[in-house]
Write an enzyme that holds these catalytic residues in place. Structure first.
Site, PDB file in Angstrom:
ATOM      1  CE  LYS A  92      24.281  13.468 -38.201  1.00 17.13           C
ATOM      2  NZ  LYS A  92      24.926  12.840 -39.310  1.00 17.13           N
ATOM      3  NE  ARG A 133      29.332  17.104 -42.027  1.00 15.17           N
ATOM      4  CZ  ARG A 133      28.388  17.789 -41.620  1.00 15.17           C
ATOM      5  NH1 ARG A 133      27.671  17.151 -40.526  1.00 15.17           N
ATOM      6  NH2 ARG A 133      27.829  18.788 -42.254  1.00 15.17           N
TER       7      ARG A 133
HETATM    8  N1  HH2 Z   1      25.442  14.855 -41.426  1.00 16.82           N
HETATM    9  C1  HH2 Z   1      24.949  15.994 -41.665  1.00 16.82           C
HETATM   10  C2  HH2 Z   1      25.135  16.735 -42.993  1.00 16.82           C
HETATM   11  N2  HH2 Z   1      26.184  16.263 -43.820  1.00 16.82           N
HETATM   12  N3  HH2 Z   1      27.683  14.934 -44.209  1.00 16.82           N
HETATM   13  C3  HH2 Z   1      28.283  13.602 -43.988  1.00 16.82           C
HETATM   14  N4  HH2 Z   1      29.459  13.005 -44.932  1.00 16.82           N
HETATM   15  N5  HH2 Z   1      28.039  12.962 -42.937  1.00 16.82           N
HETATM   16  C4  HH2 Z   1      27.135  13.291 -42.256  1.00 16.82           C
HETATM   17  O1  HH2 Z   1      26.951  12.326 -41.154  1.00 16.82           O
HETATM   18  C5  HH2 Z   1      26.434  14.341 -42.189  1.00 16.82           C
HETATM   19  C6  HH2 Z   1      26.941  15.164 -43.327  1.00 16.82           C
HETATM   20  C7  HH2 Z   1      23.801  16.532 -40.912  1.00 16.82           C
HETATM   21  O2  HH2 Z   1      24.284  17.400 -39.683  1.00 16.82           O
HETATM   22  P1  HH2 Z   1      24.439  18.671 -39.970  1.00 16.82           P
HETATM   23  O3  HH2 Z   1      24.916  19.391 -41.032  1.00 16.82           O
HETATM   24  O4  HH2 Z   1      24.975  19.292 -38.404  1.00 16.82           O
HETATM   25  O5  HH2 Z   1      22.908  19.280 -40.028  1.00 16.82           O
HETATM   26  P2  HH2 Z   1      22.050  20.082 -41.017  1.00 16.82           P
HETATM   27  O6  HH2 Z   1      21.970  18.682 -42.167  1.00 16.82           O
HETATM   28  O7  HH2 Z   1      20.901  20.165 -40.429  1.00 16.82           O
HETATM   29  O8  HH2 Z   1      22.728  21.100 -41.776  1.00 16.82           O
END
Ligand code: HH2
Length: 298
Positions: free
Chosen positions: A217, A251
């Site tokens: 992030k 995660r």
């Molecule tokens: N961060 C993201 C998505 N889902 N869920 C939880 N519980 N906690 C988090 O910190 C979290 C999450 C964002 O990351 P990512 O899935 O890599 O990216 P994107 O939202 O662009 O798909």
């Protein structure tokens, strides 16, 4: 079944975004076969739960339709459940997507809105006796990074968790099924993200397992001055500290290195991970190649 070990040893939730636009792995796993290959790889790398998402929640992301999101995630969840047997979580704030995912074999709903955006969500979770991640987000993905401000970020997130636990209890969701997540990067400034990680022990007072999602992030980019593709070490530093401070689930995108870091941090905390026979064999092979016997392990 790793979920039974929730809270007893730290678990790794592997990120599988079936999206064209996620901030770090967007476009890589859009095809079911590519997603399944990545899931297989994560299992080999030691993942405990695979989190399948069909809509990016990065700041400013465009929402996708219900049909589009379902079409992305359901075939992947079915394929993983059929072939791999690893627990699957669905990353969605839409009750209809969650319902279809749970009916296709997912066992956890990861709702970044903390069950605020879709009123039937709590009922869906209760009916399926699913695990649920309640994440804190200030605002919506569209506006959350526009000047977020807190008087007391930990206090505000704690109050949100308490209110959500009461709400879920009233909706018939068993507290035993709830995980809490402070929502790193979701309506937070750099100092808010760092404080939330540092103060993990305060969230544990609520008696529920804590999940943390720091992977790649931008707060890591802000500290190290690095782009998204160079944030592995920063992510792993946060993972180590989070596990040491008591996080129950991390995660991450990079499962293999995170597995080593999680197990090492857990050992330092005083709880050596039990080695599977496969791992013991691999260690013996390494020792033989290095011509170092049992007694010579350092
Ligand atoms: N961060 C993201 C998505 N889902 N869920 C939880 N519980 N906690 C988090 O910190 C979290 C999450 C964002 O990351 P990512 O899935 O890599 O990216 P994107 O939202 O662009 O798909």
């Amino acid at each position: 079944m790793p979920l039974e070990e929730l809270g007893r040893r730290p678990l790794i939730m592997g990120v599988l975004n079936v999206t064209p636009d996620s901030f770090s792995d967007g476009g890589r796993y859009v095809e079911v076969s590519a997603a399944l290959n990545r899931a297989r790889e994560m299992v080999r790398e030691g993942v405990d739960i695979i989190d399948v998402g069909g809509e990016s929640t990065r700041p400013g992301a465009e929402p996708v339709s219900l049909e589009e999101e379902m079409g992305r995630v359901i075939p992947v969840i079915e394929a993983i459940r059929e072939e791999l047997g690893v627990p699957v979580s669905v990353d969605t704030y839409k009750a209809e997507v969650a319902r279809a995912a749970l009916e296709s074999g997912a066992v956890m709903v990861n709702d970044v809105s903390g069950l605020r955006f879709s009123p039937p969500m709590a009922q869906v979770v209760a009916q399926h006796q699913a695990y649920v991640v309640v994440m804190h987000m200030k605002g919506t993905p569209r506006d959350m990074q526009r000047n977020p401000h807190y008087e007391d970020v930990v206090g505000e997130v704690l109050t949100f968790f308490q209110e959500r636990l009461e709400f879920l209890d009233a909706q018939g969701v068993s507290e035993e099924r709830v995980l809490l997540d402070p929502g790193i990067g979701f309506g937070k400034r750099l100092e808010d993200n760092l404080t939330l990680i540092r103060e993990i022990p305060r969230f544990l007072e609520l008696g529920r397992p804590l999940l943390l999602g720091p992977s790649r992030k931008s707060f890591i980019g802000q500290v190290l001055g690095l782009p998204v593709e160079d944030r592995l070490e920063g992510t792993l530093a946060v993972v180590a500290v989070a596990v040491y401070l008591g996080a129950a689930v991390v995660r991450v995108h990079d499962v293999a290195p995170a597995r080593r870091v999680v197990d090492m941090a857990w050992a330092l905390k005083g709880s050596l991970p039990s080695l599977t026979p496969g791992q013991v064999n691999r260690m013996d092979q390494v020792d033989q190649t290095n011509q170092v016997g049992q007694a010579g392990r350092i």
